[in-house]
Enzyme design. Structure first.
Site, PDB file in Angstrom:
ATOM      1  CE1 TYR A   1      -2.041 -13.156  27.580  1.00 29.74           C
ATOM      2  CE2 TYR A   1      -3.680 -11.533  28.460  1.00 29.74           C
ATOM      3  CZ  TYR A   1      -2.878 -12.687  29.058  1.00 29.74           C
ATOM      4  OH  TYR A   1      -2.422 -12.648  30.477  1.00 29.74           O
TER       5      TYR A   1
ATOM      6  N   GLY B   1      10.121 -10.428  34.105  1.00 29.30           N
ATOM      7  CA  GLY B   1       8.580  -9.490  33.505  1.00 29.30           C
ATOM      8  C   GLY B   1       8.131  -9.669  34.679  1.00 29.30           C
ATOM      9  CD  GLN B   2       2.617  -6.218  36.143  1.00 29.88           C
ATOM     10  OE1 GLN B   2       2.565  -7.087  35.944  1.00 29.88           O
ATOM     11  NE2 GLN B   2       1.799  -5.255  37.336  1.00 29.88           N
TER      12      GLN B   2
ATOM     13  N   GLY C   1      10.964 -16.963  32.306  1.00 31.85           N
ATOM     14  CA  GLY C   1      10.099 -15.287  31.907  1.00 31.85           C
ATOM     15  C   GLY C   1      10.233 -14.626  33.362  1.00 31.85           C
TER      16      GLY C   1
ATOM     17  CG  ASP D   1      14.059 -18.354  22.692  1.00 26.19           C
ATOM     18  OD1 ASP D   1      12.007 -18.561  22.802  1.00 26.19           O
ATOM     19  OD2 ASP D   1      13.968 -18.604  21.236  1.00 26.19           O
TER      20      ASP D   1
ATOM     21  CE  LYS E   1      -1.691 -16.330  29.587  1.00 28.10           C
ATOM     22  NZ  LYS E   1      -0.377 -17.759  29.957  1.00 28.10           N
TER      23      LYS E   1
ATOM     24  CG  ASP F   1      13.221 -12.975  30.414  1.00 29.83           C
ATOM     25  OD1 ASP F   1      12.510 -12.836  29.740  1.00 29.83           O
ATOM     26  OD2 ASP F   1      12.088 -12.456  31.937  1.00 29.83           O
ATOM     27  CB  ILE F   2      14.119 -13.852  26.177  1.00 31.07           C
ATOM     28  CG1 ILE F   2      14.960 -13.900  24.649  1.00 31.07           C
ATOM     29  CG2 ILE F   2      12.890 -12.435  26.074  1.00 31.07           C
ATOM     30  CD1 ILE F   2      13.724 -15.254  23.067  1.00 31.07           C
ATOM     31  NE  ARG F   3      12.662  -8.260  29.052  1.00 27.45           N
ATOM     32  CZ  ARG F   3      12.001  -7.696  30.017  1.00 27.45           C
ATOM     33  NH1 ARG F   3      12.958  -6.995  30.490  1.00 27.45           N
ATOM     34  NH2 ARG F   3      10.686  -8.175  30.262  1.00 27.45           N
TER      35      ARG F   3
HETATM   36  C1  AKB Z   1      -3.678  -8.312  30.462  1.00 24.24           C
HETATM   37  O1  AKB Z   1      -4.224  -6.825  30.651  1.00 24.24           O
HETATM   38  O2  AKB Z   1      -3.116  -8.692  29.353  1.00 24.24           O
HETATM   39  C2  AKB Z   1      -3.088  -9.076  31.570  1.00 24.24           C
HETATM   40  C3  AKB Z   1      -3.865  -9.648  32.087  1.00 24.24           C
HETATM   41  C4  AKB Z   1      -5.899  -9.568  32.832  1.00 24.24           C
HETATM   42  O3  AKB Z   1      -3.870 -10.863  31.193  1.00 24.24           O
HETATM   43  N1  AKB Z   1      -3.027  -8.101  32.719  1.00 24.24           N
END
Ligand code: AKB
Length: 313
Positions: A143, A12-13, A9, A53, A147, A35-37
């Protein structure tokens, strides 16, 4: 000499800046980006890259064997706002990628893992101010659930199998090199771009929504410091609270107005407001400070100055 590192990854950011910083520190050929791209030109030119992937165990194992990888930073994930739209895809990506890497470490094919957690592990029943390391969690987003589960699995793999896995709960991250994608805290990056492009920004969160945030340089320094710390200093094997600053959309707008007095902000909260309302406003990160010397450097006004200066270029 440092053994080879794999970043999954990397485009990404966080991955982009982490890869470049680790390459500066250990040498380009020691840090394999994947990364995948493909990513930004700066990243692609800075060293070796593999299309990979994160959910494909065999493909990750091949890269690990080929480059004799010792450490993996797993930065691939679907963030909070996108995960609400694609719950099963988010769960599959966020969990399977973690199991792939933890199992490689369990089988001693790699020796150290970094995996990012988030303030999203907390939920509406968590104390909002100065949220402690150990408290009620009960995340209410896909999400956040992924986590929190990930944190439990990290601790389990450490205790059961001796896997050296390390993690921090990132707050919203602010950077000018790579745009974030699909997060609830993304407004705090978009706002700087729009301030310079249009002199105005319509915010998808309400004016007084206070969230924990951090400038990317601090986040990268924290990540690398944690990975460099002696194993015996790392007492938390789920994930460390990591604090820096907290602010509202109204406060970031005021900070921008010190440089661009004509800047206008308006508010049109959408589905992300509910996500933000379930998260802490500020974080107690005493454990990270005491155990491995964490200390943030950038406050809101310093972040604003850095963002505007670099984006103007
Ligand atoms: C999000 O906004 O989903 C992320 C985070 C706080 O993990 N930046």
């Amino acid at each position: 000499m440092h053994k080879p590192i794999l970043i999954i990854g990397a485009c990404g950011q966080i991955g982009t800046e982490l890869t470049i910083e680790l390459r500066n520190k250990y040498g380009s050929d020691k840090v394999i980006a994947s990364d995948i791209r493909e990513g930004s030109e700066a990243l692609m030119k800075s060293g070796p890259f593999e299309l990979l992937d994160a959910t494909n165990y065999a493909a990750i194992e091949d890269v690990v064997m080929h480059y004799e990888i010792d450490e993996v930073y797993l930065m691939a994930a679907m963030l909070s706002a996108t995960a609400e739209k694609f719950p099963m895809r988010a769960w599959n990506l966020n969990m399977n990628s973690l199991f792939n890497v933890l199992n490689l470490a369990k089988d001693r094919k790699i020796s150290k893992v970094f995996w990012p957690s988030s303030i999203a592990v907390f939920g509406p029943n968590t104390p909002k101010e100065n949220t402690p390391q150990n408290t009620i969690m009960e995340p209410s987003t896909v999400y956040g659930i992924s986590k929190q589960s990930g944190e439990r699995w990290c601790e389990y793999y450490f205790k059961k199998y001796g896997v050296d896995v390390r993690s921090v709960r990132y707050p919203g991250l602010i950077s000018w090199k790579t745009m974030p994608g699909g997060g609830t805290t993304d407004y705090a990056v978009e706002i700087y771009h729009k301030a310079l492009e249009k002199g105005a920004y319509e915010c998808f969160l309400a004016e007084n929504t206070k969230l924990p945030m951090m400038y990317m340089d601090d986040a990268i320094r924290a990540t690398i410091n944690l990975m460099d710390s002696p194993a015996e200093h790392i007492k938390v094997r789920s994930s460390y609270n990591l604090g820096s600053m907290s602010f509202t959309p109204k406060e970031i707008a005021k900070s921008i107005q010190k440089h661009l007095p004509g800047f206008q902000i308006s508010y049109a909260p959408d589905f992300r407001q509910e996500i933000a309302d379930s998260w802490p406003s500020s974080i107690d990160d005493r454990e990270a400070r005491e155990q491995w010397g964490w200390e943030p450097k950038f406050d809101l006004d310093q972040t604003t100055a850095e963002m505007l200066k670099n984006l103007r270029k």
